[in-house]
Design an enzyme around this catalytic site. Structure first.
Site, PDB file in Angstrom:
ATOM      1  N   CYS A  58      -7.805   1.641   1.768  1.00  0.00           N
ATOM      2  CA  CYS A  58      -8.804   0.752   1.178  1.00  0.00           C
ATOM      3  C   CYS A  58      -8.269   0.147  -0.123  1.00  0.00           C
ATOM      4  CB  CYS A  58     -10.093   1.520   0.891  1.00  0.00           C
ATOM      5  SG  CYS A  58     -11.332   0.497   0.074  1.00  0.00           S
ATOM      6  N   SER A 100       0.805  -1.229   0.000  1.00  0.00           N
ATOM      7  CA  SER A 100       0.000   0.000   0.000  1.00  0.00           C
ATOM      8  C   SER A 100       0.833   1.271   0.000  1.00  0.00           C
ATOM      9  CB  SER A 100      -0.906   0.005   1.219  1.00  0.00           C
ATOM     10  OG  SER A 100      -1.691  -1.164   1.241  1.00  0.00           O
ATOM     11  N   HIS A 128     -15.220  -1.073   3.505  1.00  0.00           N
ATOM     12  CA  HIS A 128     -15.182   0.315   3.987  1.00  0.00           C
ATOM     13  C   HIS A 128     -16.436   1.091   3.640  1.00  0.00           C
ATOM     14  CE1 HIS A 128     -10.831  -0.665   3.998  1.00  0.00           C
ATOM     15  NE2 HIS A 128     -10.851   0.091   5.091  1.00  0.00           N
TER      16      HIS A 128
END
Lengths: 374, 677
Positions: free
Chosen positions: B387, B329, B374
């Protein structure tokens, strides 16, 4: 000549001086001076060696002065015995050597070391000259043959030591007598041809390995760069780098830094060439040539055949010394242990050579105290 | 007698002799002229040739190797210097009775049998005239003992050797690199001029900065023209030219930050890179575990080398420069910029995250780390909540071609061109690449995985830090570099290296940077940020992004359970950050291998690094005091751990201090400037 009324001593000295050849004496003195100067450099400024050299010089001068007083008649009478004793000693040395190891050239009497082969350089021409001078010249075939035997026997004994250089000089000294005695030209030509044919045979069968190597080295010094070629490579470098004017006294790099082997003895000519250049060499060669010619001139003045033959032979032997040494050092002749006459360090050779010049000067008179014109 | 008198003719014989003498005189003249002609040839024609030979004989040119330049950190702490070492050595030819001498020496000095055996072995290989070292690193006492007994050991002597020394040991070892003996391969890479310059040199840079800046560090060799005699003995110096010392290098590394980074990574293997976004200077580049470069200087032993090579943690491998990790990420900020710039997302648009993503018309589920999903998610939240579904969708809609191209603007899949050898370019995958590499089609699923920094996508920690610096700089970028300044001589001022500005990342709207930055700020300072706990009590504001990179693929319908997996298959923990917000002075990337989630491990480590670099000494002391107070509140076990850590920390600090001070004592004329920030 005109000393009848003079007092004893002064007339004696006058006669003695008159018996010397001043021209030759001055030339010799110049050469020896030049030699002493270069020896100082070649010895690495070794004072101890120079002191010894001085002793040699004094000894050689005394021997020369004595030799001037020996009349040719006296020499003629002595020559046979000197020759016989010389050959006997050579045999003795060989026997002594066969019991020891390797080369044996020296005879030791107490603390005195002495090279008997050196004496033969004078004894052989004296013997041959005395033999041939009794015959009518030009000599007959039988006389020449006997003369040759008188030369070859000591030559072989010296070669056996082994000392090729001295043997060669002794041979030359004897041969020159035969030449001056009137060896026919055609025989001379034939013997030159015979030598040319015999040389390869001698090379392959009659030489020690080290001698053969020296000859090979002459043709290609680089083949054995660190072995026998080393001497020639280094000496030609020394001479060549001297140029026309030389590097200057005490400034020869090749000799100073030890690149030149045997630089104070057999290879001293390379030091001379390096430090004094082509100009120095010119002066040196002129002096040598002058001395040789003067020697031949004195020989001609000899009062009988014996005197002339001996004088001519001694002069030419001196020349052979010079030729073999300078030829070797400059790389056109094989390495043979022959010193540069009157310059290389070494007492024996100096004494012998000076004795020869003494004899040469004394050849003009028949007997001690005799007037020449009687 | 009678016969002679009657037959002999005096006159005839005289004439005969005279003619022979004239011939002889002529022959003498000819012969001597021939010899003299030879002399003329030697001394006039060949004069130059023989002069050259004569000089070759007696002039020896002995190369004088230059002193290698030193390496410092940005504040003047010595990282590599030259250590003077005394060795005991002897050539085989100089020692009469070698076995007896060695026996006597072993009784006199603490020489081991191994040293003797090694010495004998070297004697066999080396020339009889070359001295071989029997014992290295003689102490002053050993030198004194030997000197007193020198007469008993003719041939043996104590010699001085200058040896490269790395006073800080394994610290920054990958970065600094090491020197080693010049080998055949090194010689092959040199031209004639270089070979001449290296004639007296024994060592050459083999890796790291030592290799990269070899030409500057080495300097120019001098020479001594000496007159030698026939035996090679030097007589007098004819001419000399002093060697020019190599340049001193000042690296952009801040050794305090480097020490901290290596210490933080000790527990996990990993790497950390910190860059100054304002100019591309690399402030720290740690790769753990590390090795001691001093082992390599005089040839590493087989045992040592095998131990390093076969170590499962690969200490020789420079993870920061060559480790291609899935970035996870941490690339989301750059991906977000790419998405905004391409128009597939807008700051206000949102995606519905239901816990997984499915490519339209395909059943395969791409999971989000949050199984519950989410819900409706905007760009800002997609960043601080990380996310995955948002970025699956972003990448899918951009398509791999556009996505890959946009990401390469941040340097992914490209070498940064840092001044270090052997940089890896990792991989920013494209369809062409896959076809070439595997002879397979690119699937849309591959694109989706790339969107969250997984799949084929890999990056080096250096690339990550560089990309983060670009974000911190709002698109402006400088080439990362380690050399900050050079100095030709101690008396001359340092010459700073001009940073190389690279073309800016083209982004159409400048506010996109602010949008992404806001998301990154919320990661650490927001109420729901993934790394909010690690930012507690920060004296400055910063932006960051967590990353958790999967090492082990989890099958569909299975869950990741760390306790059931081998440590080597645990997730990598990553974090990127830059600070302070107003004017970023540091951008960093940190990766802790198999350490778990990015927020749990990497984020707190990053915070500590930022503190180390940004806080003033007073602030640091305050922080320590606060730690004490919080400790008293914590549970006893935690308190113990903290206390132990604290002690270890203190010990380490003292050690570093001693190490640095110690090195300053060793190296003369060098003032060590301690970081004063």
């Amino acid at each position: 000549m005109n000393s009848k009324n003079s007092s004893g001593l002064s007339s004696y000295i006058f006669r003695w001086l008159a018996s010397l050849d001043l021209v030759l004496l001055v030339a010799l003195a110049l050469l020896i001076a030049l030699g002493t100067i270069i020896l100082f450099s070649a010895s690495g400024e070794n004072i101890k060696m120079m002191n010894k050299h001085t002793i040699h010089l004094v000894l050689a001068t005394v021997v020369m002065l004595i030799a001037t007083q020996l009349s040719s008649d006296l020499l003629k009478r002595w020559s046979f015995w000197i020759y016989i004793i010389g050959v006997a000693v050579l045999v003795l040395v060989l026997i002594q050597g066969s019991m020891g190891k390797g080369a044996q050239r020296w005879l030791e009497i107490g603390s005195l070391r002495f090279q008997p082969s050196e004496v033969m350089k004078l004894a052989v021409p004296m013997m041959v000259a005395s033999y041939l001078s009794k015959k009518s010249l030009p000599p007959s075939f039988k006389d020449i043959f006997i003369a040759c035997m008188l030369v070859v026997v000591p030559m072989m004994l010296i070669v056996k030591q082994p000392d090729l250089g001295t043997s060669l000089l002794v041979g030359c000294a004897g041969f020159f007598v035969i030449y001056f005695a009137g060896l026919p030209w055609k025989w001379l030509g034939a013997s030159v041809a015979a030598i040319a044919i015999a040389a390869p045979l001698v090379f392959y069968f009659g030489m020690h390995d080290y001698q053969r190597q020296r000859v090979l080295t002459l043709f290609d010094p680089a083949a054995d760069r660190l072995g026998s070629g080393y001497h020639i490579i280094q000496s030609t470098i020394a001479i060549g780098s001297g140029g026309i004017y030389g590097k200057g006294w005490l400034n020869g790099d090749q000799s100073r830094l030890d690149f030149l082997p045997e630089r104070h003895t057999d290879f001293i000519f390379a030091v001379f060439g390096e430090e004094f250049g082509l100009l120095g060499n010119g002066i040196l060669f002129f002096l040598y040539l002058f001395i040789i010619w003067r020697g031949l001139y004195l020989a001609m003045k000899g009062h009988d055949s014996f005197a002339r033959l001996l004088g001519g032979s001694l002069s030419l032997t001196f020349f052979i010394y010079l030729l073999v040494n300078t030829g070797m050092v400059s790389g056109i002749l094989p390495v043979v242990g022959v010193p540069l006459p009157l310059i290389s360090y070494g007492g024996t050779s100096l004494v012998t050579l000076m004795a020869a010049f003494g004899l040469l000067m004394g050849l003009r008179r028949r007997k001690r105290g005799y007037d020449q014109n009687t | 007698m009678e016969k002679r008198v009657t037959v002999k003719s005096e006159r005839e014989e005289y004439r005969l002799f005279r003619s022979r003498a004239y011939v002889a005189a002529l022959l003498v003249l000819i012969a001597l002229s021939l010899v003299f002609a030879r002399l003329v040839f030697l001394q006039m024609n060949q004069y130059e040739h023989f002069t050259a030979l004569s000089k070759e004989n007696y002039q020896k040119r002995i190369p004088v190797p230059p002193v290698r330049g030193l390496i410092y950190d940005r504040n003047g702490v010595v990282l590599a210097d030259n250590h003077i070492e005394y060795v005991l050595e002897a050539a085989e030819d100089d020692v009469k009775d070698m076995p007896a001498s060695l026996n006597k020496l072993m009784q006199l000095l603490p020489i081991t049998i191994q040293e003797v055996n090694k010495y004998k072995q070297k004697l066999r290989v080396n020339s009889r005239f070359l001295p071989v070292v029997l014992r290295k690193n003689l102490t002053e006492k050993e030198i004194a003992i030997f000197s007193a007994n020198r007469s008993r050991f003719p041939g043996f002597k104590v010699s001085v050797r200058v040896q490269r020394n790395y006073p800080l040991g394994s610290l920054a070892s990958h970065l600094i690199g090491y020197v080693g003996r010049i080998d055949k391969r090194d010689l092959k890479n040199m031209d004639e001029a270089q070979k001449a310059n290296y004639q007296g040199t024994t060592h050459i840079g083999k890796s790291g900065i030592e290799k990269q800046y070899e030409s500057r560090l080495h300097g120019r060799a001098g020479y001594e023209l000496t007159e030698v005699d026939a035996h090679g003995k030097p007589q007098l110096k004819l001419d000399e030219k002093a060697a020019t010392t190599g340049e001193d290098l000042f690296l952009s590394i801040d050794i305090e930050l480097q020490i901290k980074a290596e210490e933080l990574l000790k527990e996990h293997n990993g790497a950390a890179v910190a860059i100054d976004p304002r100019n591309g200077e690399v402030l720290a580049m740690a790769s753990m575990p590390a090795y001691d470069p001093n082992l390599f200087v005089n040839g590493i032993s087989y045992a040592n080398y095998n131990a390093l090579r076969d170590n499962i943690d690969r200490p020789l491998f420079n993870r920061a420069l060559q480790g291609a990790y899935p970035p996870g990420s941490t690339i989301k900020p750059m991906a977000a910029i790419a998405g905004l710039n391409s128009g597939v997302v807008t700051p206000s648009s949102s995606v519905y995250g239901k816990g997984f993503y499915q490519i339209p018309g395909n059943k395969r589920k791409f999971r989000c780390w949050k199984k519950a999903g989410h819900g409706h998610i905007s760009l800002n939240r997609s960043l601080y909540q990380s996310c995955d579904v948002y970025f699956y969708d972003l990448a899918f809609r951009m398509g791999i071609k556009r996505y890959s191209k946009a990401m390469s603007r941040f340097g992914f899949g490209l070498r940064t061109g840092i001044d270090l050898p052997h940089e890896s370019k990792a991989l920013m995958p494209t369809a062409e690449w896959k076809r070439k590499r595997f002879d397979k089609f690119w699937y849309p699923g591959d694109t989706v995985n790339s969107g969250i920094g997984q799949g084929f996508f890999t990056a080096t920690p250096l690339q990550l830090a560089h990309a983060t610096a670009i974000v911190a700089n709002h698109g402006r970028q400088f080439r990362p570099h380690i050399l900050r300044a050079t100095r030709v001589s101690r008396n001359l001022p340092k010459k700073l290296v001009t940073p190389e500005k690279l073309p800016s990342v083209g982004v159409t709207k400048l506010r996109y940077w602010d949008d992404v930055e806001r998301g990154m700020i919320n990661v650490v300072h927001g109420a729901h940020g993934t790394a909010r706990s690690s930012a507690a009590g920060a004296k400055y504001r910063y932006a960051g992004k967590t990353g958790t990179a999967q090492v082990f693929g989890i099958a569909q319908n299975k869950t990741y359970d760390a306790s059931k997996l081998k440590k080597k298959l645990h997730d990598h923990s990553l974090f990127v950050a830059f600070a302070p917000l107003e004017n970023p002075r540091i951008a960093l990337a940190i990766i802790a291998e198999n350490a778990g989630g990015g927020s749990k491990v990497a984020a707190p480590l990053a915070r500590k690094l930022l503190d180390t670099y940004l806080l003033t000494p007073q602030q640091k002391e305050e922080l320590m005091a606060n730690d004490d107070s919080t400790e008293s509140d914590s549970s006893p076990s935690l308190m113990n751990i903290n206390k132990l850590r604290k002690e270890a920390e203190l010990k380490r600090q003292l050690k570093t201090q001693a190490l640095i001070n110690g090195s300053s004592n060793k190296t003369k004329n060098q003032t060590i400037i301690r970081p004063v920030q």
